[in-house]
Design a protein around this motif. Structure first.
Motif, mmCIF file in Angstrom:
data_model
loop_
_atom_site.group_PDB
_atom_site.id
_atom_site.type_symbol
_atom_site.label_atom_id
_atom_site.label_comp_id
_atom_site.label_asym_id
_atom_site.label_seq_id
_atom_site.Cartn_x
_atom_site.Cartn_y
_atom_site.Cartn_z
ATOM 1 N N UNK A 188 -15.790 2.933 -8.133
ATOM 2 C CA UNK A 188 -15.166 2.208 -8.931
ATOM 3 C C UNK A 188 -13.991 2.986 -9.498
ATOM 4 N N UNK A 189 -13.747 4.047 -9.085
ATOM 5 C CA UNK A 189 -12.696 5.014 -9.600
ATOM 6 C C UNK A 189 -11.503 4.927 -8.682
ATOM 7 N N UNK A 190 -10.381 4.328 -8.971
ATOM 8 C CA UNK A 190 -9.201 4.462 -7.980
ATOM 9 C C UNK A 190 -8.323 5.575 -7.726
ATOM 10 N N UNK A 191 -8.039 5.686 -6.535
ATOM 11 C CA UNK A 191 -7.357 7.177 -6.201
ATOM 12 C C UNK A 191 -6.159 7.186 -6.751
ATOM 13 N N UNK A 192 -5.900 8.401 -7.345
ATOM 14 C CA UNK A 192 -4.431 8.529 -7.766
ATOM 15 C C UNK A 192 -3.691 9.889 -7.526
ATOM 16 N N UNK A 193 -2.660 9.684 -7.348
ATOM 17 C CA UNK A 193 -1.909 10.927 -6.823
ATOM 18 C C UNK A 193 -2.455 12.344 -7.705
ATOM 19 N N UNK A 194 -2.620 13.108 -7.000
ATOM 20 C CA UNK A 194 -2.843 14.667 -7.499
ATOM 21 C C UNK A 194 -4.178 14.591 -7.977
ATOM 22 N N UNK A 195 -5.223 13.789 -7.838
ATOM 23 C CA UNK A 195 -6.438 13.739 -8.202
ATOM 24 C C UNK A 195 -7.277 15.009 -7.702
ATOM 25 N N UNK A 196 -8.137 15.659 -8.410
ATOM 26 C CA UNK A 196 -8.783 16.669 -7.819
ATOM 27 C C UNK A 196 -10.496 16.351 -7.832
ATOM 28 N N UNK A 197 -11.149 15.967 -6.702
ATOM 29 C CA UNK A 197 -12.415 15.343 -6.733
ATOM 30 C C UNK A 197 -13.395 16.481 -6.098
ATOM 31 N N UNK A 198 -14.504 16.617 -6.511
ATOM 32 C CA UNK A 198 -15.616 17.459 -5.954
ATOM 33 C C UNK A 198 -16.873 16.468 -5.341
ATOM 34 N N UNK A 199 -17.426 16.506 -4.533
ATOM 35 C CA UNK A 199 -18.359 15.798 -3.902
ATOM 36 C C UNK A 199 -19.658 16.653 -3.792
ATOM 37 N N UNK A 257 -12.680 8.715 2.988
ATOM 38 C CA UNK A 257 -12.968 8.461 4.176
ATOM 39 C C UNK A 257 -11.758 9.086 5.018
ATOM 40 N N UNK A 258 -10.786 8.869 4.429
ATOM 41 C CA UNK A 258 -9.550 9.308 4.934
ATOM 42 C C UNK A 258 -9.627 10.881 5.372
ATOM 43 N N UNK A 259 -10.402 11.505 4.570
ATOM 44 C CA UNK A 259 -10.504 12.859 4.652
ATOM 45 C C UNK A 259 -11.787 13.378 5.256
ATOM 46 N N UNK A 260 -12.440 12.172 6.122
ATOM 47 C CA UNK A 260 -13.677 12.329 6.663
ATOM 48 C C UNK A 260 -14.914 13.007 5.746
ATOM 49 N N UNK A 277 0.857 -1.179 -0.040
ATOM 50 C CA UNK A 277 0.082 0.046 -0.062
ATOM 51 C C UNK A 277 0.882 1.310 0.095
ATOM 52 N N UNK A 278 0.614 1.999 -1.230
ATOM 53 C CA UNK A 278 1.324 3.505 -0.953
ATOM 54 C C UNK A 278 0.387 4.435 -0.743
ATOM 55 N N UNK A 279 0.660 5.293 0.033
ATOM 56 C CA UNK A 279 -0.211 6.550 0.302
ATOM 57 C C UNK A 279 0.007 7.747 -0.819
ATOM 58 N N UNK A 280 -1.057 8.303 -1.261
ATOM 59 C CA UNK A 280 -0.797 9.308 -2.178
ATOM 60 C C UNK A 280 -1.637 10.480 -1.693
ATOM 61 N N UNK A 281 -1.542 11.690 -2.206
ATOM 62 C CA UNK A 281 -2.417 12.848 -1.993
ATOM 63 C C UNK A 281 -3.380 13.068 -3.019
ATOM 64 N N UNK A 282 -4.548 13.309 -2.757
ATOM 65 C CA UNK A 282 -5.557 13.829 -3.459
ATOM 66 C C UNK A 282 -6.242 15.080 -2.962
ATOM 67 N N UNK A 283 -7.077 15.749 -3.851
ATOM 68 C CA UNK A 283 -7.811 16.922 -3.006
ATOM 69 C C UNK A 283 -9.200 16.542 -3.462
ATOM 70 N N UNK A 284 -9.951 16.764 -2.215
ATOM 71 C CA UNK A 284 -11.462 16.262 -1.892
ATOM 72 C C UNK A 284 -12.032 17.658 -1.753
ATOM 73 N N UNK A 285 -12.771 18.085 -2.136
ATOM 74 C CA UNK A 285 -13.404 19.331 -1.917
ATOM 75 C C UNK A 285 -12.646 20.499 -1.348
ATOM 76 N N UNK A 286 -11.564 20.537 -1.974
ATOM 77 C CA UNK A 286 -10.540 21.814 -1.786
ATOM 78 C C UNK A 286 -9.559 21.061 -0.677
ATOM 79 N N UNK A 287 -9.714 20.186 0.054
ATOM 80 C CA UNK A 287 -8.868 19.688 1.185
ATOM 81 C C UNK A 287 -7.926 18.724 0.681
ATOM 82 N N UNK A 288 -6.829 18.851 1.303
ATOM 83 C CA UNK A 288 -5.835 17.468 0.623
ATOM 84 C C UNK A 288 -6.172 16.397 1.531
#
Ligand SMILES: Cc1cc2nc3c(=O)[nH]c(=O)nc-3n(C[C@H](O)[C@H](O)[C@H](O)COP(=O)(O)O)c2cc1C
Ligand code: SF4
Ligand code: FES
Lengths: 213, 426, 820
Positions: free
Chosen positions: C71-82, C31-34, C6-17
């Motif tokens: 079904x969308x795997x987490x990738x480094x640098x991804x920017x997601x809006x929920x 869930x890691x970003x609550x 398991x490798x940890x990467x950083x993505x942005x969800x709703x403006x938060x890393x």
């Protein structure tokens, strides 16, 4: 009554939905349906051979599910529980697996209909534009007393060039008029080729420049 | 210019001897002498776009197939269930070897060692012909590099969708799969899989024969080659026509198919099967090619034109469309399963006189809730034409709702004219 | 097989890393970003996502269409809006669509208050509906099985239950029928969905469509409390949560522990909690008076027991079995050895290998874990049927094959339910496990396979193929084997052969090794606590004594005078029923801890102490892979039931041995001190998930040197049938007293059946369903014939339902089958 209404018109709290099964509980006294043991499931030799031949064509035996069910249907008239048990026993799958498939596809017959002829009348757009509803109604009427002739409306059968059309035991005929229904039924009963002059297989291509020598 | 349909009614063309006598299987011989990537390059150069609906370039798709020694699969999509589409049927019935040759060439080009023709179950008589032709080709040693099996479906439109087709071919219910993974990487039995339509594959021998660059000269720059167009509905000469892409649509509808009956005019037409948003008479002067249809807000799809004249109420068209997709939705994803059913309910209610114009808004809103939200594009295939009907004919629908309501509420005689299409009990 | 890193990467969800594991699905990553993304169809336990419900649509920058977060795997640098308007509308749309059909009958729905559909409608729905068409109404609820009710109005077609049946349990009974909006969940031809793991669908269903018929309308979520513990109904020791209302257990749910059960339960574990409150339950001490057992005071029962035991001092035997904790086993050992000067005690049903060999078999370096089974390159299932013997392991094995391409090989006498998943299945004659292993050893070492395979009644070519597969599959090979392999007079030789095979395959490594399925729920723990002849706590040396069979003979012969039965009834569970009946009849005193009076106790027990149920118990048990797990009482003990550790201590005190035990925890502490490789453990360490002792430093206390292959004795040949049939016996999952007294499960109670091959059935003129008499030397049992095409000719397999142990002796045996 429309398709949607037919389903909806079930009075509140009363029983009688359109899809067989929705309102059915299981029989808790039956044995669960695991893969039928070949030792206790009799399968006609020719059917077994046909299913095994189909299985041999694919890397995964389950790919033969549709051909096997259709073979069993040809023999039993429909995908009866017995037919499905036989296929399941040869294919080494559960009857549930096959029932799930048999009820998904339109050409698998899930209601008791031993030994019958199929008349699929296309009622999709192109055929309906040219009078399919009347043709279908005529077939229903003519065949209403014929329990060995099963008339169903069908989605586009891929022959809009002869709309309105029907598939009679797989033979495509058209264009049809309501009065052809009687002829078709007579032909079926007499065991004659159906509407010989209007079978699609004999029709030349519409593109005149493409016609061969 | 006839390629696919060249003398297609020549007696005996479905036998290997007649097919060979006119030069058939020569392109295969040539292709087999080429390296696979050279064959792919030819197909790529031809610009040949898929004829099954999506219009994706075949050369690009073939190039996605990974190299290597694993089991690779080629699947010919012969499910042809899109309403208004009947070209593959005629191609397979009359010139099966052209398709088999195309498959053999494509299999060599991509290294596929197993191939399947998934043909809709209703086309049994065509499948019988294919079975015979495949046996002939095999006996003639033309299929030594690929094991080709004709697989018959059992009636389900969704099995034309490529991933549902794969599930069905694996012996499951025909439910579409999530993409990615795309079939080119993980398709049939999890192996790399190339899926193409019958017409696309039938074109391949011509591409090899002519050379990709030469083929690309046909048609327009982005819609190369010839295309079989199925024309049906209110035309005098319905049927399949091979045209060069880019000719005016009017030439097909009126010139080839003869247009609607005397005194009638084209009210609306589907340019690419019933999944395509409808166009109206004014669009008939557009060139018939992928881009022009897209620019007009519709699509060329499978190249099937359904012509509807001015005798038909738009609500009927909406009903046929909604009913078809409701019946064919596989049920796997929510917006499609529920959205199609709800739409059908609303259309029927409008026709029964139990709706108000507000329902048009709801109906349009429901289409918005479907489009882009489904697992495959079957949901969109209903939502887009329905939305287009609302867009082009809102006033007529409003009037229809009011008139039906008036009839129902006894404001006008219930017997006042309205051709009531007999409902099918599917 | 190397487990994914398991490798940890950083993505942005709703403006938060947010830091999240790479390639985990967005739903889980978020869930890691609550951030909670609503889901219905997504359930990672069921395998890859299907993307069916479309509830989880979110916006991913750079992709024009909304994507399903499940079904969308987490990738480094991804920017997601929920939380955008577009996402909100799409999610609202899905809720609206789902509620079109839903009856909204929450007030009368069992799921109400713990229902994901309610929560998601509240959190992500629009609050209004524009659907004015009439809703669909069906009959409801309907039976889907005697255990599960289905309400099809409520079903949202999320596919979880059918995916479960097809891809986890692989029973393929529960399917989707019809198509499109007509689709519904059902079975073939109105057959019930009855399968060992069917109950899991109740927990999986995110709405009130599938409910437990036993739990329906018993409680609302606000009436209940959840209490975590361990199921001790079989060696799988699944982690469970009791649902308690008013001091009654009303339900059992899984308490996901990926190291033990992966979050699944079998139906015995799920429904046999009913035995806790069964009418048949013994809740008071009893003493036999005038031929019948009568309730008495504790004082009287304890006195009588102690007196009888003291009278027989030096001549007492003891057996411990199902559900007894490590502490109880330990105390029993002290009672016998220290207070009563006896060494005749056993927790196995038949003699096992010598202490030395047994130690070698349990060497920490040779032990495999449950997850190892899943990730191994190959697994050999040897002389056991996981489905019956340790059900949850069956699901784990299937998972390994299905998801990780593990190669499964099966070597059993009776056809295995895992055969369809196996690359090779080898059959050997019942009881010929030793000979089979000798053949396998020869195949691995390049020796003479044929003669040993012949003795085993196995096909030498198949043995060679199996050996080849094990050698070539990869380094990580796990052998799952059943205690019966080493039980019986030649247990020692069989164990040596097994050790040889391990040595040849080099299984002393991480990710590989042995996993033994003991014949009782805490079999491993009881052995480690010292309930064995000749071995004290922690396999320490102890004076030799009689094994179970020896105890039976000694009792019958009058050499032993009393018997202490800690949660076991040998007449029911041990081979040689007749000998045991005679032994108990002859004994002067039979002291038993029991919760139900099974046949042996009913007739022969002189003192019965009411046993605690697993929901009332405290203490520890040891999982077959060495995980020490903690039982926590969920409810109070009913009636006069007392803690069993206390009863044992009280008996010991009255017999003259003072063990200071102020609390149950004190007993645990004594145990941890007594077993060297448990040293340093504490109840706190065990927490919720338990601790696997072979992974701790103290494990070195049991270190055994690597086994050097030894020359094997020539195994005896399996008896040749010659017209008779070789007898194989097995205990079906449902053969348990808890099943018999649980009203919901009673319909599953094991019936006496005998499985025959089609050829033998034909020869004997028998068909499925025929009533027969199966006998050996005049002793026989009645049974019903089941003809199975995969049963090897020459063998008959008897279900160990009540009474079947009359025929088994622990040694290969021939029987006759005649129409009754
Ligand atoms: C609902 C649906 C139905 C489809 N039906 C067909 C079909 O019947 N025949 C076909 O060739 N393609 C059909 N397609 C398109 C296929 O998914 C796929 O794009 C095509 O077979 C690829 O071949 P091509 O690139 O040669 O066009 C359908 C797509 C959808 C979404
Ligand atoms: S019954 Fe429950 S788990 Fe099964 S499909 Fe319906 S909603 Fe999903
Ligand atoms: S949870 Fe993602 S589609 Fe169902």
């Amino acid at each position: 009554m429309s398709a949607f209404e037919a389903e909806q018109s079930v009075p509140r709290f009363a029983h009688g939905s359109r899809v067989p099964g929705w309102d059915d509980a299981v029989d808790v006294n039956k044995d669960p349906a695991s893969i039928p043991d070949p030792a206790t499931t009799a399968v006609p030799d020719d059917l077994r051979a046909e299913i095994e031949e189909h299985m041999s064509r694919y890397p995964d035996r389950r790919s033969a599910a549709i051909p096997a069910l259709r073979a069993a249907q040809r023999r039993h008239g429909w995908c009866s529980p017995q037919a499905i048990d036989q296929v399941a026993s040869v294919m080494r799958v559960t009857p549930g697996y096959l029932a799930s498939i048999a009820t998904f596809y339109d050409m698998t017959e899930n209601e008791p209909r031993p030994d019958h002829h199929d008349v699929f009348v296309c009622t999709n757009i192109s055929c309906s534009l040219l009078g399919a509803p009347d043709v279908f109604a005529a077939f229903q009427e003519v065949a209403s007393d014929e329990d060995r002739i099963h008339v169903r409306s069908f989605e586009c059968l891929g022959a809009c060039d002869i709309a309105p059309m029907a598939s009679v035991d797989g033979v495509y005929v058209g264009p049809l008029e309501p009065r052809d229904a009687q002829t078709v039924v007579d032909d079926i009963k007499a065991g004659r080729p159906v509407l010989e002059d209007r079978q699609l297989a004999r029709r030349p291509v519409a593109d005149e420049e493409a016609r061969g020598a | 210019m006839k390629l696919l349909f060249d003398r297609v009614d020549e007696p005996g063309l479905n036998t290997i001897d007649v097919y060979r006598a006119r030069g058939g299987y020569e392109p295969l011989r040539r292709a087999l002498a080429m390296r696979p990537d050279e064959v792919v390059a030819q197909i790529d150069a031809s610009g040949l776009r898929g004829r099954g609906g999506a219009g994706f370039q075949m050369g690009k798709k073939a190039a996605f197939i990974p190299k290597g020694d694993m089991d690779k699969f080629l699947v010919c999509n012969a499910d042809e269930s899109e309403p208004g589409t009947f070209k593959d049927r005629e191609l397979m019935q009359k010139n099966p070897h052209q398709l088999i040759e195309g498959i053999a060439i494509a299999a060599h080009a991509t290294g596929c060692n197993r191939a399947f023709i998934y043909i809709r179950g209703e086309y049994d008589y065509v499948a019988d012909i294919l079975d015979g032709s495949v046996a002939e080709a095999r006996a003639a040693g033309l299929l030594n590099h690929v094991d080709l099996v004709v697989h018959r479906g059992a009636g389900a439109y969704i099995c034309g969708e490529e991933t549902a087709l794969l599930d069905s071919l694996e012996g499951k219910r025909g439910n579409p799969r999530l993409k990615p993974p795309f079939p080119a990487n993980q398709g049939l039995y999890q192996g790399p899989t190339l899926i193409n339509n019958v017409e696309t594959l039938s074109t391949v021998p011509h591409v090899i024969r002519m050379g990709g660059a030469e083929y690309a000269k046909l048609g327009t720059e982005t819609s190369t080659g010839t295309k079989i167009v199925s024309v049906s509905g209110h035309v005098r000469r319905p049927g399949n026509y091979e045209i060069e892409l880019g000719i005016p649509s009017r030439e097909i509808v009126y010139g080839l198919a003869g247009g609607p009956a005397e005194g009638r005019r084209v009210k609306l037409w589907f340019p690419g099967g019933s999944s395509a948003p409808v166009l109206t008479e004014e669009h008939l002067d557009l060139p018939y090619d992928f881009d022009s249809m897209a620019k007009a807000g519709s699509m060329l799809g499978s190249g099937s034109i359904i012509v509807i004249d001015d005798t038909v109420p738009v609500i009927d068209v909406a009903k046929w469309v909604a009913k078809f997709y409701t019946h064919e939705s596989c049920g796997k994803c929510t917006p499609c399963r529920e959205g199609t059913r709800w739409t059908l309910a609303m259309v029927e209610r409008m026709d029964r006189g139990e709706a108000t114009p507000m329902d048009i808004e709801i109906m349009a809103g429901v289409q918005d809730q479907i489009i882009g939200h489904c697992l495959c594009v079957l949901g969109d295939s209903m939502a887009m034409p329905i939305a287009s009907l609302v867009k082009h004919f809102r006033e007529e629908i409003e009037a229809h709702i009011e008139a039906a309501r008036a009839r129902r509420e006894g404001i006008v005689s219930p017997d006042s004219p309205r051709e009531q299409p007999t409902e099918a009990t599917v | 097989m190397p487990r994914p890193e398991v490798r940890m990467v950083t993505l942005t969800i709703d403006g938060r890393e947010v830091e999240a594991p790479e390639n985990s699905m967005l739903v889980d990553g978020a869930k890691h970003g609550d951030v909670e993304i609503p889901v219905f169809c997504y359930e990672p336990k069921l395998g890859p996502p299907v993307g069916a419900c479309r509830m989880c649509l979110v916006e991913v920058e750079g992709i024009p269409k909304l994507q399903t977060a499940c079904s969308t795997p987490v990738k480094d640098g991804m920017v997601v809006h929920t939380q955008t308007e577009r996402v909100r509308k799409a999610q609202e749309a899905v809720v609206e669509f789902l509620l079109i059909n839903h009856p909204l009958d929450c007030p009368v729905c069992d799921k109400g208050g713990e229902c994901p559909l309610q929560d998601i409608s509240y959190g992500w729905g629009g609050g209004t509906s524009r659907f004015i068409e009439p809703k669909r109404h069906f009959r409801k609820p309907l039976a889907l099985s005697p255990l599960v009710a289905i309400d099809r109005e409520r079903c949202i077609l999320c596919y979880r239950c059918v995916r479960y049946s097809q891809e986890i349990a692989e029973d393929y009974q529960l399917v989707l029928l019809e198509r499109g909006a007509h689709s519904y969940v059902g079975t073939f031809d109105s057959t019930p969905y009855v399968a060992p793991f069917a109950g899991n669908i109740i927990e999986l269903c995110p709405v009130g469509a599938l409910t437990s018929r036993a739990y329906r309308f018993r409680a609302r979520p606000w009436d209940i409390e959840a209490a975590g513990s361990i199921c001790t109904l079989c060696p799988a020791q699944c982690n469970i949560s009791f649902t308690v209302r008013d001091d009654r257990v009303l339900r059992v749910m899984a308490r996901d522990n990926p190291d033990v059960d992966d979050g699944w339960l079998c139906d015995k574990g799920r429904f046999a909690y009913q035995a806790v409150h069964a009418d048949e339950r013994v809740v008071e001490p009893m003493v036999r008076e005038g031929g019948t057992l009568r309730p008495v005071s504790w004082e009287r029962a304890l006195d009588e027991a102690a007196a009888a035991l003291s009278r027989a001092r030096g001549r007492v035997g003891a057996l411990a079995g199902d559900g007894a904790t490590n502490e109880e086993g330990y105390l029993l050992g002290r009672l016998l050895r220290e207070a009563l000067d006896c060494n005749d005690l056993d927790s196995r049903v038949a003699r096992g290998p010598s202490r030395e060999t047994a130690r070698a078999l349990s060497a920490p370096a040779l032990g495999a874990t449950v997850p190892d089974v899943e990730f191994a390159h190959a697994v050999l299932v040897l002389d056991c049927e996981p489905m019956d013997d340790m059900p949850i392991l069956d699901l784990r094995i299937r998972k390994g094959v299905r998801r990780h391409g593990m190669r499964l090989v099966v070597a059993t006498s009776r056809p295995s339910s895992l055969d369809p998943n196996a690359a090779v299945s080898v059959r050997f004659a019942p009881g010929a496990g030793e000979a089979f292993l000798a053949a396998l050893d020869a195949a691995l070492a390049g020796g003479d396979v044929d003669s040993a395979a012949g003795a085993a009644g196995a096909d030498p070519a198949a043995v060679r193929e199996l050996a080849r597969l094990l050698r070539e599959a990869g380094d990580d090979v796990v052998v799952v084997w059943g205690e019966r392999l080493t039980g019986g007079p030649r247990g020692e030789q069989a164990a040596r052969a097994l050790l040889n095979v391990c040595a040849r395959l080099n299984l002393r490594r991480d990710g590989a090794g042995l996993l033994e399925i003991p014949s009782s729920a805490n079999g491993r723990g009881l052995r480690e606590a010292g309930v064995l002849p000749g071995a004290g706590p922690g396999w320490s040396e102890a004076a030799d004594g009689r094994d179970a069979a020896g105890i039976a003979r000694a009792l019958a012969g009058g050499e032993l005078g009393a018997l202490y039965l800690l949660r076991t009834d040998p007449v029911r569970t041990h081979p040689d029923r007749t000998v045991w009946s005679a032994a108990l009849a002859r004994a002067n005193a039979v002291i038993a801890h029991a919760s139900v009076l099974t046949e042996g106790l009913l007739e022969h027990a002189t003192v019965v102490f009411p046993a605690e149920s697993y929901a009332e118990k405290e203490g520890t048990v040891t999982h077959p892979d060495g995980r020490v797990q903690r039982l926590r009482p969920a409810i109070g003990r009913p009636g006069g039931v007392r803690a069993e550790w206390q009863v044992l201590a009280d008996v010991a005190r009255r017999a003259g041995l003072e063990i200071a035990l102020p609390t149950g925890a004190a007993a645990t502490k004594l145990l941890f001190e007594a077993v060297p490789f448990y040293a340093g453990l504490s109840l706190v360490d065990l927490a919720a998930d338990g601790v696997r002792w072979p992974e701790r430093d103290a494990a070195s206390a049991l270190d055994a040197p690597a086994w050097e292959p030894v020359e094997l004795e020539r195994p005896p040949a399996a008896p040749s049938p010659n017209g008779a049939l070789r007898l194989g016996t097995f205990r079906p999952i449902w053969a348990a007293p808890e099943v018999e007294v649980s009203p919901a499960l009673r319909f599953l109670s094991a019936r006496a059946r005998v499985e025959l091959s089609p050829g033998d059935a034909r020869r004997l003129g028998l068909a499925s369903g025929a009533r027969v008499h199966v006998s050996h030397d005049g002793t026989g049992v009645a049974a019903e014939v089941v003809v199975r095409s995969d049963v090897p000719a020459g063998s008959a397999f008897l279900h160990e339902a009540q009474g079947a142990n009359a025929l088994s002796s622990g040694e290969p045996r021939l029987v006759e089958v005649r129409p009754a």
